[in-house]
Enzyme design. Structure first.
Site, mmCIF file in Angstrom:
data_model
loop_
_atom_site.group_PDB
_atom_site.id
_atom_site.type_symbol
_atom_site.label_atom_id
_atom_site.label_comp_id
_atom_site.label_asym_id
_atom_site.label_seq_id
_atom_site.Cartn_x
_atom_site.Cartn_y
_atom_site.Cartn_z
ATOM 1 C CB CYS A 78 15.757 -27.695 40.793
ATOM 2 S SG CYS A 78 14.125 -28.318 40.486
ATOM 3 C CD GLU A 79 21.037 -23.792 40.553
ATOM 4 O OE1 GLU A 79 21.620 -23.278 41.517
ATOM 5 O OE2 GLU A 79 21.618 -24.452 39.678
ATOM 6 C CE1 TYR B 16 24.567 -6.623 29.149
ATOM 7 C CE2 TYR B 16 23.650 -4.782 30.387
ATOM 8 C CZ TYR B 16 24.577 -5.292 29.510
ATOM 9 O OH TYR B 16 25.521 -4.455 28.960
ATOM 10 N NE ARG C 295 21.033 -6.978 35.392
ATOM 11 C CZ ARG C 295 20.994 -6.202 36.428
ATOM 12 N NH1 ARG C 295 19.838 -5.978 37.018
ATOM 13 N NH2 ARG C 295 22.071 -5.618 36.890
ATOM 14 N N PRO D 161 26.731 2.440 24.783
ATOM 15 C CG PRO D 161 24.976 3.918 24.297
ATOM 16 C CD PRO D 161 26.344 3.487 23.827
ATOM 17 N N GLY D 162 24.551 0.257 26.558
ATOM 18 C CA GLY D 162 23.657 -0.893 26.396
ATOM 19 C C GLY D 162 22.435 -0.682 27.266
ATOM 20 N NE ARG D 163 23.027 -1.738 33.511
ATOM 21 C CZ ARG D 163 23.158 -2.991 33.972
ATOM 22 N NH1 ARG D 163 22.116 -3.627 34.412
ATOM 23 N NH2 ARG D 163 24.341 -3.558 34.021
ATOM 24 C CE1 TYR E 48 26.319 -10.012 36.998
ATOM 25 C CE2 TYR E 48 24.095 -9.669 36.155
ATOM 26 C CZ TYR E 48 25.418 -10.007 35.946
ATOM 27 O OH TYR E 48 25.825 -10.340 34.690
ATOM 28 N N GLY F 210 28.173 1.817 30.201
ATOM 29 C CA GLY F 210 28.146 1.659 31.652
ATOM 30 C C GLY F 210 27.139 2.506 32.404
HETATM 31 N N1 LLP Z 1 31.120 -1.945 26.117
HETATM 32 C C1 LLP Z 1 31.761 -3.014 26.610
HETATM 33 C C2 LLP Z 1 33.104 -3.329 26.138
HETATM 34 C C3 LLP Z 1 31.126 -3.834 27.573
HETATM 35 O O1 LLP Z 1 31.770 -4.884 28.059
HETATM 36 C C4 LLP Z 1 29.815 -3.518 28.008
HETATM 37 C C5 LLP Z 1 29.142 -4.331 29.004
HETATM 38 C C6 LLP Z 1 29.179 -2.387 27.440
HETATM 39 C C7 LLP Z 1 29.866 -1.623 26.504
HETATM 40 C C8 LLP Z 1 27.783 -1.974 27.797
HETATM 41 O O2 LLP Z 1 27.637 -1.633 29.127
HETATM 42 P P1 LLP Z 1 26.252 -0.979 29.632
HETATM 43 O O3 LLP Z 1 26.105 0.373 28.982
HETATM 44 O O4 LLP Z 1 25.156 -1.876 29.241
HETATM 45 O O5 LLP Z 1 26.425 -0.895 31.097
HETATM 46 N N2 LLP Z 1 25.112 -8.723 32.638
HETATM 47 C C9 LLP Z 1 25.409 -7.584 33.473
HETATM 48 C C10 LLP Z 1 26.077 -6.478 32.721
HETATM 49 C C11 LLP Z 1 27.363 -6.904 32.052
HETATM 50 C C12 LLP Z 1 27.969 -5.812 31.218
HETATM 51 C C13 LLP Z 1 29.136 -6.285 30.448
HETATM 52 N N3 LLP Z 1 29.704 -5.313 29.578
HETATM 53 C C14 LLP Z 1 24.127 -7.106 34.155
HETATM 54 O O6 LLP Z 1 23.064 -7.688 33.920
HETATM 55 O O7 LLP Z 1 24.164 -6.183 34.955
#
Ligand code: LLP
Length: 409
Positions: free
Chosen positions: A341-342, A370, A310, A272-274, A314, A236
């Site tokens: 076309c949106e 993402y 995105r 962590p992802g983002r 959002y 997150g």
């Molecule tokens: N763990 C779980 C269980 C999750 O559902 C997620 C993201 C993460 C970890 C990783 O979160 P991060 O560190 O990346 O914030 N598509 C959206 C974001 C959706 C995130 C969903 N879950 C966007 O583009 O902002």
């Protein structure tokens, strides 16, 4: 985006000029910096060094195999949310004992795949899921390692569409219902409860929700009174998309997590992802047309919401920068839009921008997370290529989807 910089007014990724790349590759395409990916991972691991966590990259942020492989080589595990992501993580060489599986709607087939591959944890999100996993375990004579995901009812103060930790969100088991849930599942012979997990949302920009979650968890685990091997604290961590965005103070958070870990005597997992890949990629696009509107000019680029969702989903803010910078400013306001076309296929407005013309190239910034993973075939457009730069060279790490294969499938 320290590895994306202008040099003599030309935009470079590491030591490769984007102009060189667009000469050889048709736009639009995703373009990543390998150095940035490595640096982000190493920096994250360093901040949490004392905690010694298992870092499970949230594959949903970017499922490019080369990128997952790079992170795997650096020591990362994976957080997956589908059978497909699980198979990709394994294909990227990530060991099953570093893979955790989250998600509210895992199917029997996906659970069987996870169990067959002996992954570290399945993070269970409901009683029905626990019953199903126990049944699969029983039928296969196996004890399955699970965590349960708690919904801590904490407001992550992020966009409502990416908030996951409030009671009104579908994720996790609510603390309110937990005791009846636990009474039931602790009797299940084929489940081994190894962990508690939480994930309160994404693009979180303040420390307070994290602190609150640790407090809620401490209380909760104390009351639960069982020895946990792991606490999975999710991901997150937000990144700076705009100048206004503040970031979570990870150094302070690391200290809190360290104390939390000592108190509970457990191992910590992060997902962590983002924060690992968000700033590692741009989406390079060509200006297809410029159209005069009544009070602004529409800059129609060849990338659309099918390539990058995105902003449409959002209302996210991603700067668009020119690949060749000039000092000449245009006087009219402009809006970058895509071809789909949106009405929501639009990216960003500027009151003033440099002078640009049809055929010029631009880059949508901070799209490493993402971006590609959310892209689609909407309007029957093929998925675009992905290119990785390593210092002064680059390679295609995913080919553009073949249009004829797409229309015949
Ligand atoms: N763990 C779980 C269980 C999750 O559902 C997620 C993201 C993460 C970890 C990783 O979160 P991060 O560190 O990346 O914030 N598509 C959206 C974001 C959706 C995130 C969903 N879950 C966007 O583009 O902002």
């Amino acid at each position: 985006m320290t590895h994306f910089k202008y040099f003599k007014e030309k935009l470079f990724v590491e030591s490769t000029s984007m102009l060189n790349i667009v000469k050889k590759n048709k736009t639009p395409f995703y373009l990543y910096s390998g150095q940035q990916i490595k640096e982000n991972y190493i920096k994250f691991a360093k901040i949490f060094k004392n905690v010694n966590p298992l870092i499970c990259f949230a594959a949903k942020a970017n499922t490019n195999l080369t990128i997952m492989r790079m992170l795997g080589r650096l020591g990362s595990g994976a957080d997956v949310v589908s059978g497909g992501e699980l198979l990709k993580a394994l294909k990227a060489g990530i060991k099953p004992n570093k893979i955790v599986f989250s998600g509210v709607g895992k199917t029997e087939e996906e659970l069987k795949l996870a169990i067959k591959n002996k992954i570290l944890l399945i993070n269970v999100e409901s009683e029905s899921e626990a019953i199903l996993i126990n049944k699969i375990g029983k039928n296969n004579n196996k004890i399955i390692s699970i965590g349960f995901r708690i919904n801590p009812n904490v407001d992550a103060k992020t966009h409502k569409k990416i908030s996951t930790g409030k009671a009104e969100n579908k994720f996790g088991v609510s603390i309110k219902n937990f005791s009846s849930f636990y009474k039931k599942i602790k009797k299940f012979k084929n489940l081994k409860i190894n962990a508690v997990s939480v994930h309160i949302g994404s693009q979180i920009l303040s420390d307070a929700p994290y602190k609150k979650t640790l407090d809620v968890l401490s209380e909760f685990i104390k009351d639960l009174n069982i020895k946990l091997k792991y606490v999975d604290l999710g991901g997150g961590f937000g990144i700076k998309y705009t100048k206004k965005d503040k970031q979570v103070n990870l150094n302070n958070y690391a200290k809190l997590v360290y104390d939390f870990k000592k108190k509970l005597n457990c191992n910590i997992i992060f997902e962590p992802g983002r924060s690992l890949v968000g700033n590692t990629g741009v989406l390079v696009s060509k200006i297809q047309y410029i159209k005069k509107g009544s009070n602004k000019n529409f800059i129609i680029i060849d990338a659309g919401m099918n390539d990058f969702m995105r902003t449409a989903l959002y209302d996210a803010s991603h700067d668009i920068v020119p690949i060749v910078r000039t000092k000449r400013k245009s006087q009219e306001p402009i809006e970058f839009v895509g071809p789909i076309c949106e009405t929501s296929c639009k990216f960003i407005k500027y009151k003033k921008y440099q002078k640009i013309k049809e055929g010029d190239f631009v880059a949508i910034t901070n799209v490493g997370a993402y971006g590609s993973s959310l892209s689609s075939n909407y309007n029957t457009k093929p998925l675009i290529a992905e290119i990785l730069v390593d210092k002064n060279s680059f390679k295609i790490i995913r080919k553009k989807q073949n249009l004829f294969k797409l229309i015949n499938s």
